[in-house]
Write a protein that holds these residues in place. Structure first.
Motif, PDB file in Angstrom:
ATOM      1  N   UNK A  61     -61.825  38.675  27.940  1.00 17.00           N
ATOM      2  CA  UNK A  61     -60.739  37.754  27.591  1.00 17.00           C
ATOM      3  C   UNK A  61     -60.057  38.204  26.306  1.00 17.00           C
ATOM      4  N   UNK A  62     -60.252  39.477  25.958  1.00 17.07           N
ATOM      5  CA  UNK A  62     -59.497  40.079  24.876  1.00 17.07           C
ATOM      6  C   UNK A  62     -59.677  39.366  23.556  1.00 17.07           C
ATOM      7  N   UNK A  63     -58.554  39.130  22.880  1.00 16.48           N
ATOM      8  CA  UNK A  63     -58.577  38.461  21.585  1.00 16.48           C
ATOM      9  C   UNK A  63     -58.341  36.962  21.692  1.00 16.48           C
ATOM     10  N   UNK A  64     -58.205  36.423  22.906  1.00 17.85           N
ATOM     11  CA  UNK A  64     -58.027  34.974  23.071  1.00 17.85           C
ATOM     12  C   UNK A  64     -59.256  34.217  22.585  1.00 17.85           C
ATOM     13  N   UNK A  65     -60.391  34.598  23.145  1.00 16.60           N
ATOM     14  CA  UNK A  65     -61.684  33.967  22.894  1.00 16.60           C
ATOM     15  C   UNK A  65     -62.745  35.046  23.052  1.00 16.60           C
ATOM     16  N   UNK A  66     -63.915  34.880  22.447  1.00 16.02           N
ATOM     17  CA  UNK A  66     -64.989  35.814  22.766  1.00 16.02           C
ATOM     18  C   UNK A  66     -65.250  35.821  24.268  1.00 16.02           C
ATOM     19  N   UNK A  67     -65.360  37.000  24.842  1.00 17.02           N
ATOM     20  CA  UNK A  67     -65.593  37.088  26.292  1.00 17.02           C
ATOM     21  C   UNK A  67     -66.884  36.384  26.689  1.00 17.02           C
ATOM     22  N   UNK A  68     -67.878  36.403  25.792  1.00 17.70           N
ATOM     23  CA  UNK A  68     -69.127  35.714  26.077  1.00 17.70           C
ATOM     24  C   UNK A  68     -68.915  34.211  26.198  1.00 17.70           C
ATOM     25  N   UNK A  69     -67.990  33.652  25.403  1.00 18.70           N
ATOM     26  CA  UNK A  69     -67.684  32.217  25.526  1.00 18.70           C
ATOM     27  C   UNK A  69     -66.961  31.943  26.840  1.00 18.70           C
ATOM     28  N   UNK A  70     -66.075  32.828  27.250  1.00 18.39           N
ATOM     29  CA  UNK A  70     -65.389  32.666  28.525  1.00 18.39           C
ATOM     30  C   UNK A  70     -66.376  32.747  29.677  1.00 18.39           C
ATOM     31  N   UNK A  71     -67.381  33.610  29.557  1.00 13.56           N
ATOM     32  CA  UNK A  71     -68.418  33.696  30.586  1.00 13.56           C
ATOM     33  C   UNK A  71     -69.200  32.393  30.680  1.00 13.56           C
ATOM     34  N   UNK A  72     -69.452  31.758  29.543  1.00 13.45           N
ATOM     35  CA  UNK A  72     -70.130  30.460  29.565  1.00 13.45           C
ATOM     36  C   UNK A  72     -69.286  29.422  30.305  1.00 13.45           C
TER      37      UNK A  72
END
Length: 518
Positions: free
Chosen positions: A122-133
């Motif tokens: 998710x690039x610089x929007x949000x940490x990709x790990x948070x998007x995975x959650x």
């Protein structure tokens, strides 16, 4: 690895079908639609193979740590594992200094052991790990029954050699877009303060990161994905770019031709657009998302926002602008609202809870909104995210242009226009990296999911990509979704089902325009 700490210093080095005219996209409810088996004489060619890693990373369980880092419950029934990968800071010098990139993998008991992973950014929007959650706890988790998903956090962000190159005062000025504490400022004072802070931050980060100050853009994030492919020992990767992460996926497709075995763009941003156009597109799209939020709250009955929710939000933002919101600026209040909408759990009560926080702030009780603003700041305005965004800036806007843009954009988008215009100054004084050219060809037709109400980027990126797809000679399958929130894949089981089909060995086929129900 030479980057021994999160604080980087030069001294250390940088270790159905309807009758009638144009019914619009086919609505898919689970079967995908349009995928009847073709005859052997007309069968389309097989897609590039995507395979299980031959040399996998050293994964360790990390559900509790990851959930704790973000202050959310761990998704039930999902196994979360973390791993690190050392990559060259500059891929053109593979034996030079390195940095560490963090990855998080999600799978469930039903995930096949021989299923290829889907790599998420998710690039610089949000940490990709948070998007995975978000994906792992929402309707999109059904994808995990077919494939594991591996999120790669962008270099310079949390857990991926996090950058620390700004002063506390610079961060405060940038996160508030030039407002200091509870003190109101004139527009000119605010613009000048923001410009000075941005320029000072640019100087400090350049000094700290030299000679790597331009090595945090989308092209370098794409190089980290390529390093993962090499480590895994596979020919192709299946990739999903969510929001600004789509820029990274398209950069990968351009720089590493043929290695992208599947290309999924989830509510993409306008790749290659200049800063002014990107900001204007964002302002319009986020304004639409806020309008939809108010409508959903009103439709639910007993909405805490009252009879005119837009007016209440406008009042809260105005209080922030004049220093009458408990030390929360209008920019921070807007970030609190949009981030909460982006990550809200998939339940109607989430809309009411956010509306209650806004209504309380309007009455002078800013506790709940303030807590949301702090969470938003930690997720979206870190040093690494700012450096990455500024590395990618194309066509920066001059300080003298900002007042005019505030005036015109506010008339078009009253809740978001001024903030988007001011945010252009966050990269004042920064050098920008050489942009990645759009891909001349794509190895596979992309799958594009487009959410109508994305509160982070808006939904205008798909239209801007039309020229890129034509130039690349590709016809994407586009899937529209009218729901609310960040990431269609995370929030729609229908979209997750289509992604699962797309990850198979045959093209999706007709129709190329589809829709998923909300």
């Amino acid at each position: 690895m030479l980057w021994a700490t999160a604080v980087i210093t030069v001294a250390v080095g940088l270790s159905g079908c309807t009758v009638g005219p144009d019914p619009g996209p086919d609505v898919v409810t689970g079967g995908g639609g349009g995928d009847d088996a073709a005859t052997s004489s007309s069968a389309p060619p097989a897609l590039p193979s995507v395979d299980v890693p031959k040399r996998d990373l050293d994964w360790t369980p990390c559900a509790r740590q990851t959930a704790g880092r973000f202050g959310i419950p761990a998704p039930g029934g999902v196994t979360l594992e973390c791993a690190k990968l050392d990559v060259p800071v500059n891929p053109d010098r593979p034996t030079g200094d390195t940095l560490t990139v963090s990855m998080t993998r999600a799978r469930v008991a039903a995930t096949p052991g021989d299923a290829a992973p889907l790599v998420l950014t998710s690039g610089s929007d949000l940490p990709s790990s948070r998007t995975l959650m978000l994906l792992s706890s929402g309707p999109g988790r059904t994808l995990l029954d077919k494939h594991p998903v591996v999120a790669i956090d962008r270099r310079g962000g949390a857990e991926s050699t996090e950058l620390d190159c700004m002063t506390r005062q610079e961060r405060s000025a940038l996160s508030s877009n030039g407002l200091a504490g509870a003190a109101g400022s004139t527009q000119d004072e605010r613009i000048n303060r923001l410009a000075r802070a941005a320029s000072s931050a640019a100087d400090g980060c350049t000094e700290t990161l030299t000679p790597y100050q331009l090595d945090f853009g989308a092209g370098f994030a794409a190089a980290d994905i390529e390093a993962l492919r090499i480590r895994w020992g596979v020919e192709h990767l299946a990739l999903v770019g969510i929001g600004e992460g789509s820029d990274i996926v398209l950069s990968y497709a351009s720089d590493y031709s043929g290695r992208a075995g599947r290309i999924i763009l989830d509510t993409p941003t306008p790749f290659g657009a200049n800063a002014r156009d990107r900001a204007a597109t964002q302002a319009t799209g986020v304004q639409a998302a806020l309008r939809e939020f108010v409508q959903q709250c009103t439709s639910a009955g007993s909405c805490p926002l009252g009879a005119n929710g837009n007016a209440m939000i406008a009042d809260v933002l105005a209080r922030g602008r004049t220093g009458d919101l408990g030390g929360i600026s209008d920019t921070q209040a807007l970030a609190a609202i949009t981030t909460s909408l982006a990550l809200a759990p998939d339940r109607p009560e989430a809309v009411t809870e956010l509306a209650s926080a806004i209504a309380a702030a309007a009455r002078g009780d800013t506790g709940a909104l303030g807590a949301q603003a702090e969470r938003a700041d930690a997720l979206r305005t870190t040093d690494g995210q700012l450096v990455g965004r500024c590395n990618d800036v194309s066509g920066p806007v001059g300080q003298n242009e900002i007042p005019g843009l505030i005036d015109s954009w506010t008339k078009q988008n009253p809740l978001t226009g001024a903030n988007s215009a001011l945010s252009l100054l966050r990269c004042n004084g920064w050098a920008s990296a050489t942009p990645t050219n759009p891909p001349n060809a794509l190895p596979v037709d992309p799958l594009v999911l487009n959410g109508a109400n994305d509160p982070i980027n808006g939904n205008g990126g798909l239209d801007a990509l039309g020229g890129l797809f034509i130039k690349a000679g590709t016809t994407p399958t586009t899937v529209s979704w009218d729901g609310m929130g960040y990431s269609v894949l995370s929030r729609s089981a229908c979209a997750a089902d289509l992604v699962g089909q797309y990850l198979g060995d045959r093209p999706l086929g007709e129709p190329t325009e589809r829709g998923c129900p909300t």
